[in-house]
Enzyme design. Structure first.
Site, short mmCIF file in Angstrom:
data_model
loop_
_atom_site.label_atom_id
_atom_site.label_comp_id
_atom_site.label_asym_id
_atom_site.label_seq_id
_atom_site.Cartn_x
_atom_site.Cartn_y
_atom_site.Cartn_z
N HIS A 220 43.78 38.15 29.92
CA HIS A 220 42.42 38.49 29.51
C HIS A 220 41.92 37.67 28.33
O HIS A 220 40.73 37.42 28.20
CB HIS A 220 42.31 39.99 29.29
CG HIS A 220 42.24 40.70 30.59
ND1 HIS A 220 43.35 41.21 31.21
CD2 HIS A 220 41.21 40.89 31.43
CE1 HIS A 220 43.00 41.70 32.37
NE2 HIS A 220 41.71 41.53 32.54
N GLU A 462 43.07 44.26 45.30
CA GLU A 462 43.97 43.61 44.33
C GLU A 462 45.42 44.06 44.46
O GLU A 462 46.27 43.66 43.67
CB GLU A 462 43.53 43.79 42.88
CG GLU A 462 42.35 44.61 42.61
CD GLU A 462 41.90 44.63 41.15
OE1 GLU A 462 42.05 43.64 40.43
OE2 GLU A 462 41.39 45.68 40.75
N ASP A 486 45.12 40.08 39.96
CA ASP A 486 46.09 41.15 40.20
C ASP A 486 46.76 41.02 41.56
O ASP A 486 47.94 41.35 41.71
CB ASP A 486 45.41 42.52 40.07
CG ASP A 486 45.33 42.95 38.61
OD1 ASP A 486 46.36 42.87 37.92
OD2 ASP A 486 44.25 43.34 38.15
N CYS A 533 36.61 37.48 43.01
CA CYS A 533 36.25 37.39 41.59
C CYS A 533 37.44 37.11 40.67
O CYS A 533 37.33 37.26 39.47
CB CYS A 533 35.52 38.66 41.15
SG CYS A 533 36.51 40.16 41.32
C1 PEP Z 1 41.43 40.38 39.24
O1 PEP Z 1 42.41 41.12 39.14
O2 PEP Z 1 41.41 39.33 39.89
C2 PEP Z 1 40.19 40.73 38.52
C3 PEP Z 1 39.10 40.00 38.67
O3 PEP Z 1 40.23 41.81 37.69
P1 PEP Z 1 40.82 41.74 36.19
O4 PEP Z 1 41.07 40.29 35.89
O5 PEP Z 1 39.79 42.34 35.30
O6 PEP Z 1 42.06 42.56 36.29
MG MG Z 2 42.25 43.13 38.36
#
Ligand code: PEP
Ligand code: MG
Length: 637
Positions: A220, A462, A486, A533
């Protein structure tokens, strides 16, 4: 491996290179992962301090007495440590002992102790948090928040309080970190890791770049840095043992390198590279209003992932056709109390209005795993990634979840809003969410509040079980969004934050490609839209594979949109499909990436290297392109 003697040498070593003249380390280069593009040169501020790393945790009432006891032990240990230092001092200047005596008195000051214990008892804060809070409060009593150089007395008292705070935090955390001096002006932050909240706060601080020891492109911290367009290198192991506060460093977020104490020539070269990257990025940005269509006329919709409401405008500026993922968990992070329905409503409404008439996809909170929110008072878990997180947490806290759903429903009156649920692993979870959403809808209607007539409810794909059940889920979900960050973690069993395993976490892994294909097919068979995403969407080569797999909607950090649009405008969808068809017959991530790079990299050289210097290197041989974003090939280390 470097001997640290040459200005351009690479240090992967465990020890700080020998100091050169004036105690400054001789130049060395730390290899990491390109977390966010751009090049910055500045003075390092090493956040190895306890204050940056302490946990902000709420404790249950039953733990108050034990926490107070832990604090009292820390006080007596801190005093003892000072006594030990004092005893080892040569019989010397009397002031030294006087200063140490003064610190001992301050550590045992009844006002400090009373304030800390009150924070633990009344606010249910853990001892570290209570100490930091109490020291901040006491520091503020000494005068204005921003004392000038002339306020020497205030500055000294503040420094004393910081020292006391640091001593106590060190005892509590057991971490022998130094105190950070405060630097004026822009800095390069160097830390072991930064929480999403730390990274988010950099938007307000004069931070020009950062480098962390741990993390990967999909952690993140890196995601946030890209969103904020701060150059970043993550996973630069040993950064804390090599870099010192005050060192000049180059953070090269294109190459994934941190150069410590660079020579003038290296600084010149980095300045040039940074300027060329900026020119390149600006060039791409100027084409932001061009349609995103492949050469054979296939439209691909590019949306933005955002964390902070302010990013919505930034996303539109970068050509986003909407918000494909709004990570609402950032509203819950770094605060002691839950955000109210009205507070959330105001935020969601502002984003929806800013983006209207385009779509905003609000994801319900994805707390847990690497996204810690003290307001939830979550128990620590052996394996947080597999624990009480995301939709599981939402369903176990219907009061909190319903508050969020009501706020979202109310915001739907102001634009085109969709609601998306993270980490759905079973059809039952989706049904349970739908039920709560129906209840929230009734509440909103009963209160006479406005809302859209219909708000699509979709899910993130995910976890592998959601892929396997995609055909069933597609009958009940109104849209899918594939979260590859994920999905890769859970499919390949690789912690998304693990730097050393990052090269194995390849989006080109045949298992991942097959899964995406399966989800796209299930969505198509049921007539629901599917987007993707995860960070995979912002990798130019991977984006072409996604188009080849039939994905026509990609969502990514806004800063990557111009580059991905340019990549898509240079290829044909037919070509992407043909090459991907062959890729699906291959058996390893490396062979897939080699095939894709061999076919497309020569035409995307500038995009992959983040530089306008294409003319000097017109067609790099396949697979030899040094990519600005990290290569996912198995040989990457
Ligand atoms: C993902 O897991 O690809 C996603 C977009 O969610 P995050 O990165 O917020 O876990
Ligand atoms: Mg995720």
């Amino acid at each position: 491996m470097s001997d640290g003697s040459s200005p351009s040498s690479t240090a992967t070593g465990r020890t700080r290179p020998p100091p050169g003249e004036g105690g400054v380390a001789r130049s060395c280069v730390l290899k990491g992962i390109a977390g966010s593009p751009g090049v910055a040169i500045g003075t390092a501020l090493v956040l190895g301090d306890t204050k940056a790393a302490y946990a902000r945790r709420h404790i249950p009432p039953s733990q108050v007495a034990a926490e107070v006891e832990r604090f009292r032990t820390a006080v007596s240990d801190a005093k003892q440590r000072i006594r030990d230092v004092s005893a080892r001092l040569p019989a010397g200047p009397l002031e030294t002992n006087a200063i140490l005596d003064a610190y001992m008195t301050m550590i045992g000051d009844p006002m400090l102790i009373e304030r800390v214990e009150l924070q633990i008892d009344a606010e249910k804060k853990c001892a570290e948090w209570a100490v930091a809070q109490a020291c901040d409060d006491i520091g503020r009593m000494f005068g204005p928040a921003e004392p000038t150089d002339r306020d020497a007395y205030i500055l000294e008292r503040r420094h004393d309080i910081e020292f006391v705070c640091d001593r106590l935090l060190r005892e509590l955390t057991g971490e022998p970190h130094p105190i950070i001096p405060r630097l004026d002006g822009p800095v390069v932050v160097v830390a072991r890791d930064l929480s999403p909240a730390d990274t988010a706060s950099m938007v307000r601080e004069p931070v020009m770049a950062f480098a962390t020891e741990i993390g990967t492109r999909t952690s993140h911290t890196a995601i946030m840095a890209r969103a904020l367009e701060i150059p970043a290198v993550v996973g630069a192991g040993d950064a804390l043992s090599i870099i010192r506060t005050g060192d000049t460093v180059i953070v090269d977020g294109l190459r994934g390198e941190v150069t410590v104490a660079p020579s003038e020539a290296l600084v010149e070269e980095a300045l040039g590279r940074g300027a060329r990257h900026l020119a390149f990025a600006r060039g791409l940005l100027s084409a932001r209003n061009e349609p995103c269509v492949t050469r054979d006329g296939e439209p691909v919709s590019l949306m933005a992932n955002v964390e902070l409401p302010a990013e919505a405008i930034f996303a539109l500026d970068h050509g986003a056709e909407g918000i494909g993922l709004y990570r609402t968990e950032f509203i819950y992070i770094d605060r002691a109390t839950m955000p109210s329905e009205d507070e959330q409503f105001a935020l969601y409404r502002a984003v929806v209005e800013a983006v209207a008439p385009r779509t905003v996809t609000l994801r319900t909170f994805d707390i847990g795993g690497d996204k810690f929110a003290s307001s939830f008072q979550l128990p620590s878990e052996m394996n947080p990634a597999l624990g009480l997180r995301a939709v599981r947490l939402a369903l176990s806290r219907p009061d909190v979840f319903m508050t969020q759903l009501r706020a979202m429903l109310r915001a739907s009156a102001y634009g085109d809003l969709r609601i998306m649920v993270p980490m759905v692993a079973s059809v039952q979870e989706l049904r349970d969410v739908r039920q709560l959403m129906a209840q929230a809808t009734k509440d909103v209607d009963k209160a006479g509040q406005r809302r859209a007539k219909h708000i699509p409810l979709g899910i993130m794909i995910e976890v592998p079980s959601a892929v396997i059940m995609a055909d069933v889920l597609a009958r009940e979900a109104e849209f899918f969004s594939i979260g590859t960050n994920d999905l890769i973690q859970y499919t390949l069993a690789i912690d998304r934050g693990n730097r050393s395993l990052a090269p194995l976490a390849s989006p080109f892994h045949p298992a991942i490609l097959r899964m995406i294909r399966q989800v796209v097919r299930a969505a198509a068979a049921n007539g629901i839209p599917v987007s993707l995403c995860g960070a995979m969407a912002s990798d130019p080569l991977a984006a072409l594979v996604l188009v080849g797999l039939g994905v026509r909607q990609l969502s990514m950090e806004a800063a990557a949109i111009p580059e991905i649009k340019e990549a898509l405008r240079r290829v044909t969808a037919t070509d992407c499909e043909r090459v991907t068809e062959t890729a699906l017959t291959l058996d390893t991530a490396a062979s897939v990436e080699e095939l894709i790079a061999g076919h497309f990299a020569p035409g995307l050289y500038d995009l992959l290297t983040g530089s306008t210097e294409q003319s000097s290197l017109p067609h790099a041989p396949a697979g030899t392109v040094e990519r600005a974003s990290p290569s996912y090939s198995a040989s990457d280390s």
